[in-house]
Design a protein around this motif. Sequence first.
Motif, PDB file in Angstrom:
ATOM      1  N   ALA A 208      31.476  -8.407 -22.142  1.00 30.60           N
ATOM      2  CA  ALA A 208      32.734  -8.466 -22.897  1.00 30.60           C
ATOM      3  C   ALA A 208      33.872  -8.972 -22.025  1.00 30.60           C
ATOM      4  O   ALA A 208      34.727  -9.759 -22.479  1.00 30.60           O
ATOM      5  N   ALA A 209      33.899  -8.552 -20.766  1.00 33.32           N
ATOM      6  CA  ALA A 209      34.949  -9.029 -19.862  1.00 33.32           C
ATOM      7  C   ALA A 209      34.827 -10.533 -19.652  1.00 33.32           C
ATOM      8  O   ALA A 209      35.840 -11.257 -19.615  1.00 33.32           O
ATOM      9  N   GLY A 210      33.596 -11.018 -19.534  1.00 37.33           N
ATOM     10  CA  GLY A 210      33.395 -12.454 -19.390  1.00 37.33           C
ATOM     11  C   GLY A 210      33.839 -13.226 -20.616  1.00 37.33           C
ATOM     12  O   GLY A 210      34.476 -14.279 -20.514  1.00 37.33           O
ATOM     13  N   VAL A 211      33.533 -12.690 -21.787  1.00 39.10           N
ATOM     14  CA  VAL A 211      33.914 -13.354 -23.034  1.00 39.10           C
ATOM     15  C   VAL A 211      35.432 -13.403 -23.183  1.00 39.10           C
ATOM     16  O   VAL A 211      36.013 -14.453 -23.506  1.00 39.10           O
ATOM     17  N   VAL A 212      36.092 -12.270 -22.968  1.00 44.44           N
ATOM     18  CA  VAL A 212      37.557 -12.228 -23.104  1.00 44.44           C
ATOM     19  C   VAL A 212      38.207 -13.218 -22.139  1.00 44.44           C
ATOM     20  O   VAL A 212      39.138 -13.955 -22.508  1.00 44.44           O
TER      21      VAL A 212
END
Length: 411
Positions: A208-212
């Motif tokens: 999720a951190a990578g996507v954001v």
Amino acid sequence: MSIAINNGTVLTFDAGTVLAKGSVLIENGVITYVGTQEQKADTVIDAAGKTVLPGLINLHDHVDRKSLRVYSRSIPFKEQSDKLMEQSPIYLAFHAAKNLYDELCSGVTTIRDFGLFGSVSLHAKRALADKVIVGPKLLTSGEPIAMTGGHATKWGSIEADGVDAVVRAVRHNITSGADVIKMMASGGLGKYPEEDPGTPELTEEELAAGVVTAHALKKKVAAHVYSTEAIDNCINARIDTIEHGAFLTKRQAVRMRELGLAHVPTISGLAPIAYQRILIGQEELGNQILHDIIDRISESIRISAQNGVLLGAGTDTNGEMVEELEMIRDATDWPLEKVIATATVNAARISDVNAGQLKTGLRGDVLIVDGNPLEDLNALRSPYKVITPTAVVDGRPMPRGVRRAMLEGDA
């Protein structure tokens, strides 16, 4: 510079329009006319008896590793891959240049490359832009991002543990010129059975951190993922494309459709690993891979198709675009126009490229083939001409891989 293509059967992939005797005009790399009136131009191509369609888009590749398609009769894929990836990036750059040209000649006009080594594909993209080499439009992720010791870390993936490290890795790749981000959400098949494709790797929070981070910088994210648990992590993290997705369930496919997430199965790139094991005498292991993994990927394609998930075609290292389309056809029983759409209009939506249809205003990426692929996909193995904004090349098919050779009885 202008190029006119006249007298061909034109498959536009624009609302199903097919022109029985159509023409396409390309001016300065952009399509400016699609219709039935014969066109004049600096270069005129007579496509009588041939089919004209958009250039194919390969959504998942590793352009410096395609030599691994030329299968060994004695050495397993893992050992071949290890040996290749021990070579210097300079040596692999020569592989990339050759492979890019070969794929262009086969009809592929856009490739989304997922590194290994990512530095090679980043420099290849620059060389293509500067017309140092000839090949398809290249979108690249740089190096994939994996947990320490995770999938493909010995082949070049960036190791990142924890949210902060993942954010730094994403920003590093984008600063280096990445067009898309690739994350490793589970184990893989290349080193099977030592590596378990069913093991989740990057966590939901890390994904999720990578996507954001990527979305804030206007980049999409793709995830290498096999297991049901890891696919849940990817869906919850809002990964844009599920790559492979072997153990996808109906529940997950419904969520993907609702969230607008896509599936790129790459089955033609994975099945050869099993067939090559059988070829070198490891029949039990090869058949285990076919049963445990490849059959499940075929089932995941069927599940995605039945539940309205956007499907796109990609070959991974070992695959080939026509074989990918054939295996998607076999899994879905779709009409051939819908199958080919996974490598044209669908693939353009997934990769955000201004191509995938023969339509005014889009990039002049065109494939001309002998025969009609709406009657027989094998016609795509008879490319006549391939046209991009930077090149016009004579067509030639990709060499056969191990799966087709074995099925045809002459491996």
